[in-house]
Each structure stands twice: as C-alpha cells, then as structure tokens.
Write an enzyme that holds these catalytic residues in place. Structure first.
Site, short mmCIF file in Angstrom:
data_model
loop_
_atom_site.label_atom_id
_atom_site.label_comp_id
_atom_site.label_asym_id
_atom_site.label_seq_id
_atom_site.Cartn_x
_atom_site.Cartn_y
_atom_site.Cartn_z
N ALA A 411 0.82 -1.21 0.00
CA ALA A 411 0.00 0.00 0.00
C ALA A 411 0.85 1.25 0.00
O ALA A 411 0.55 2.25 -0.67
CB ALA A 411 -0.92 0.00 1.21
N SER A 442 -7.79 -3.08 1.39
CA SER A 442 -8.39 -1.74 1.34
C SER A 442 -7.34 -0.66 1.09
O SER A 442 -7.63 0.37 0.49
CB SER A 442 -9.14 -1.45 2.65
OG SER A 442 -8.24 -1.54 3.75
N GLU A 443 -6.07 -0.85 1.58
CA GLU A 443 -5.04 0.17 1.39
C GLU A 443 -4.74 0.38 -0.09
O GLU A 443 -4.64 1.51 -0.57
CB GLU A 443 -3.76 -0.23 2.13
CG GLU A 443 -3.89 -0.29 3.65
CD GLU A 443 -4.43 -1.65 4.12
OE1 GLU A 443 -4.80 -2.45 3.23
OE2 GLU A 443 -4.52 -1.85 5.33
N GLU A 444 -4.57 -0.73 -0.86
CA GLU A 444 -4.29 -0.62 -2.29
C GLU A 444 -5.49 0.01 -3.04
O GLU A 444 -5.33 0.83 -3.93
CB GLU A 444 -3.98 -1.99 -2.89
CG GLU A 444 -2.66 -2.59 -2.47
CD GLU A 444 -2.72 -3.29 -1.09
OE1 GLU A 444 -3.74 -3.09 -0.39
OE2 GLU A 444 -1.76 -3.97 -0.73
N ALA A 447 -5.41 3.66 -2.39
CA ALA A 447 -4.31 4.32 -3.10
C ALA A 447 -4.68 4.55 -4.57
O ALA A 447 -4.47 5.63 -5.12
CB ALA A 447 -3.04 3.49 -2.99
#
Length: 526
Positions: A411, A442-444, A447
C-alpha cells in the site's frame, strides 16, 4: 494698417462668395427656330435631376432678374417650362435655365431664333431645319399614320389638332394622306389660353413612376410603359434616353429596342402599352434614365445593380465553414494519433516541465496463475515496455516489483510512487484473480482510488487479451474501463520485433505525456 488688411480680407471674402454663387455645371446649348406669332414652350429638363425636388429659374440673355411667373404675362415661366404666348421678333436671343439642388447647380442654354411663319402659307417651307426625330416618311400604296409633335406644359389646353399640306393650304382628310406627294405636311392646333384643372386632357403615365429597377448584368429585361389618354388625343408615345429616341440611340447595336404600341379602347379613354426591351443589360445602361414620353407627360426608370444578398452569402459561408469544420473533425478523428505524435516531434511542446514528477508512468500489472499468462505478462512488463518506452522513446517508468525499495508495504509503494508518476498504466488479462488484492486489500484500493479521483491522474488500460466482461474485475478497474477505455495488445512477445512506430505503440505513446529529450542545456520534455 489693420483697416487696410481688414478691407482686403472683406473684399476677398465677397469676391469668392459671389464667384461661388455662379459656379454651375454647364449642360449644353440647344438651338430652337420657332415661327413668329405662334405659341412656343420649352421644358428645362435634365433627368433624373429635374424629377426630384429642385429649384428651376429661367433668365433671358445676361439679365439677373428671372423670367416672370405671372401666367398673364406673354413670356412667363410655368414650373420648369418657359412659355411664349405668342412669339415676337424681339424674343430672339439666348435664354438660360438654372437648375439648383441642395449641393449642385446646373445650367442649360437655349439659342432661340424667331423665324418667319411659313408652314401655313404658299411662300415655301423650312422643313430642312426640322429635327430628325420629327421627320416622318409615308410610303405610297401603304397604310400609315403621322404623329403631331406638340410639347406644352400640363397646365395648357390643346384644342383639336388639324393637319395641313404646306403648299395647298387646306385641311387633309384620311384618303388624301394615302397619295400625298413629296410636299411637306404640317400640323397645328388651336391654343386655348386657359388652365387645366383636375381631369384635363393630359395623358397619365401609370407606370413607370420615376423608379429604379434592380437587374443582373447581362440579363434580358422588358419594361412596359402604361398610359391612359383620351380618345381624341394624338399624343406621341415613345421611349427616350439622353433626349434621343431609344431606337436611334441604339441604332448600331440594336441591343435596346422600343416595342410596338398596343392600344386598348375603353368607353371614355384608351389604354396604351409601349415597352422597351433590353436584349442584354450592360454596365453602360446602369444609372441612365430611360424616359417614357406621352405628350407632355414623362416618367423614367433607372437600372441598378442588385444589392448584394448578404443573407445568401452568410448562409453559403456558414454552410461551407460547417462542411470544412466537419471535414477537419473527421480527418482529425481518423488521423488524430498521427497528428498529435507529429506535432510533438516537430514542435516539442513543453508540457511536463517542472511538474514535480519523477516518472512518466506507473506500471500496475496482475500475477496470473496460469504459466502462459504469467509468462506473457512478465515479458511485456519486464522486457518489452522498458525496450520501447524507456529505450526507444525516452520515458521513465516505475514498474511495481522492480523499482520499489525492499521491505516496503504494498500500500505504501502504491500510494507514494503513484503520486510521483504522470500516468497510471494498468495491464489486465481475462479472469485475473490476482487483482483480488485490490478487492481484499483496502489500502491498495484507497491508493488507486486517490490516484484516479483526487489527483486526476490519466490512466492507460492495456488488455493483454480481449476481455468481454469486466464484472469479475475490481471496481477500480471497471471505473477505468468505463472512463478511459482500453488498448488491446497486438503483436508477438519477441523483444527484438517491437518498434515504437507500430500501431499499438502509437496508441500508447498518444496517451503518454510528451516524451523527454536530452540536450546540451540539460533535460527537457517533449
């Protein structure tokens, strides 16, 4: 000294003032030889000037006082006419007519020579002085007619007209005119010194009405002169131009001709039509008054060029412009990619200067489970993209898995490095489960979402194979497809066979930022 200067200036002022009063354009001199003891009238006419609002004054010789306008005077002015009721020997001399407009002045001279009355006695004839337009020829054995030319103002009443054979001194009857010899024939009438009220015997010209007619150069034109006249009148009806009969004026070219008079009889009057035909309108005809005469009545037409049809020009221009614009748009849509690439290579637009970015594109790609797909993706990402875009085109790419620092979280890599790139290049393959990381992590997802939505980054979506349905793809990939479309890979995977001029690479280069070049001044972008 001051008084002398003042008087000198005052003298100059009045000298030039009175000099300016006498500045009139000379129209010409006309000679008239009427008979003594007969009524005579002359009309001061200079069409189309005298058809408008002008001031006309008659003078005799060099006298400063105009001719009287008292209708009871033997010599007096009646509108534009000068009348002698009757002529006397002492009336011979030079008369001038002055026509004054608001800004212009015109002058016509008449050389009047009063001659001995000879047309009704046995002393001979002076027909040699007769104007050509009044001379008429009758042919033996043919039915024909004579026209009596009598020109007087509308206010005068001409009683019944009588015809005379000059050497016989008796009235002519109809059958005598058929066999007449070469002796001259004259006409006359009783002149009644009374004024005409409404409904007099003056011919009425219904058309023309001193109007202009718009006509194209080179076209054919027929104009009717419509006249109503009493049945007993024998007025001359004809067309003139420059005070000359039309047929005589155009005797050589015969380009403009007067037609045959057509009478239509009614109970109390006769309706006449005399037309004039222009076989071909030429520039010399424009602005020239063509005057229809009926006795003392006259009316003119003036030919004018049609006013430019600006509406037609505007519509035509807009239509042509629309066609040109649509053609240009069509050409641009077909050759858009080649045009943009040519423009970049020719004019080197400075589109990426000092934007704070380190990379031209961030390469995001899947990890397919099938070996064949994995091999094709790795070949494209690790070998072909660097060969074409970096080596041949001078771009700088950030490839996920090649350029990040060891130990960085996924991420963090995506979030930090995407912000340093000008484009996001996403490579997809059919049924690519490896993209589930964007669904599950969820982080990717955040981003990529930030890069697309908040940063407004342009995305290049490349399909390694044709993808029919994006339903299995992450929402972010579906969004990219919907907004930016996709470029489908074409060609083999041999590194040596790739060229930046191929159709596929032209599409990729079109979506990439202007490429970067090295110069002696340092790094510039194009």
């Amino acid at each position: 000294m001051t008084g002398v200067c003042f008087c000198g200036c005052l003298f100059c002022f009045f000298f030039f003032f009175f000099l300016s009063l006498d500045v009139c354009k000379e129209i010409g001199m006309q000679n008239e030889t009427p008979s003594v003891g007969q009524p005579f009238a002359f009309n001061c006419t200079f069409p189309p000037i005298t058809f408008g609002k002008v001031n006309v004054l008659w003078y005799k010789n060099s006298r400063k006082i105009p001719v009287s306008q008292n209708v009871h005077s033997r010599i007096h002015q009646d509108h534009t006419w000068i009348l002698f009721l009757p002529l006397a020997w002492e009336d011979s001399g030079i008369y001038k007519c002055v026509i004054e407009e608001t800004d212009h002045c015109y002058r016509i001279h008449i050389n009047l020579t009063v001659a001995k009355r000879s047309w009704c006695d046995n002393s001979g004839t002076s027909v040699s002085t007769l104007s050509d337009e009044y001379k008429q020829i009758l042919h033996v054995g043919q039915d024909d007619s004579l026209m009596c030319h009598l020109h007087f103002p509308k206010s005068c009443v001409l009683d019944s007209i009588k015809w005379y054979k000059v050497k016989k001194k008796f009235l002519l009857t109809a059958w005598e005119c058929v066999a007449c010899d070469s002796n001259a024939i004259s006409c006359g009438c009783d002149f009644l010194a009374e004024r005409v009220g409404n409904g007099g015997r003056i011919p009425k010209i219904i058309y023309p009405k001193n109007n202009s007619i718009e006509v194209q150069l080179g076209s054919t034109l027929i104009v009717d002169c419509n006249i109503t006249d009493t049945k007993e009148n024998t007025n001359l009806r004809c067309w003139r131009v420059n005070n000359t009969l039309v047929d005589d004026y155009y005797s050589e070219s015969k380009r403009v001709r007067e037609g045959i008079e057509v009478p239509v009889s009614f109970q109390d009057h006769t309706f006449y039509t005399v037309n004039i035909t222009f076989l071909e309108v030429k520039m010399e005809d424009y602005g020239l008054p063509f005057v229809c005469h009926a006795g003392v009545s006259a009316a003119y037409i003036i030919l004018t060029l049609p006013a430019p049809d600006f509406q037609a020009y505007l519509i035509g221009g807009l239509t042509a412009l629309t066609v040109v614009m649509l053609s240009l748009v069509g050409v641009y849509n077909v050759f858009k990619i080649d045009i943009v690439l040519w423009y970049r290579s020719t004019f080197h637009p400075n589109g990426t200067t000092e934007d704070g970015k380190l990379y031209d594109a961030y390469i995001l790609y899947p990890k397919p489970q099938r070996d064949s797909q994995s091999h094709d993706v790795d070949t494209l990402v690790w070998k072909i993209l660097p060969e074409v875009l970096e080596r041949q085109c001078g771009y700088k790419l950030f490839i996920f898995g090649r350029d990040e620092f060891p130990g960085q979280a996924v991420a963090s890599v995506i979030d930090e490095n995407i912000k340093l790139c000008r484009r996001l290049m996403v490579i997809v393959v059919p049924e690519s489960p490896s993209f589930s990381m964007l669904k599950n992590m969820s982080e990717e997802q955040i981003a990529v979402y930030n890069a697309l939505i908040q940063d407004g980054m342009k995305v290049i979506l490349i399909e390694l194979e044709k993808i029919e349905d994006y339903a299995a793809m992450p929402e972010s990939i579906q969004y990219i497809k919907q907004k930016h479309g996709a470029i489908q890979w074409s060609g083999g995977f041999a590194e040596q066979s790739q060229a930046a001029t191929a159709k596929f690479w032209k599409k990729v280069r079109y979506h990439m930022p202007p490429k970067r070049w090295e110069t002696s001044m340092g790094l510039i972008t194009h």
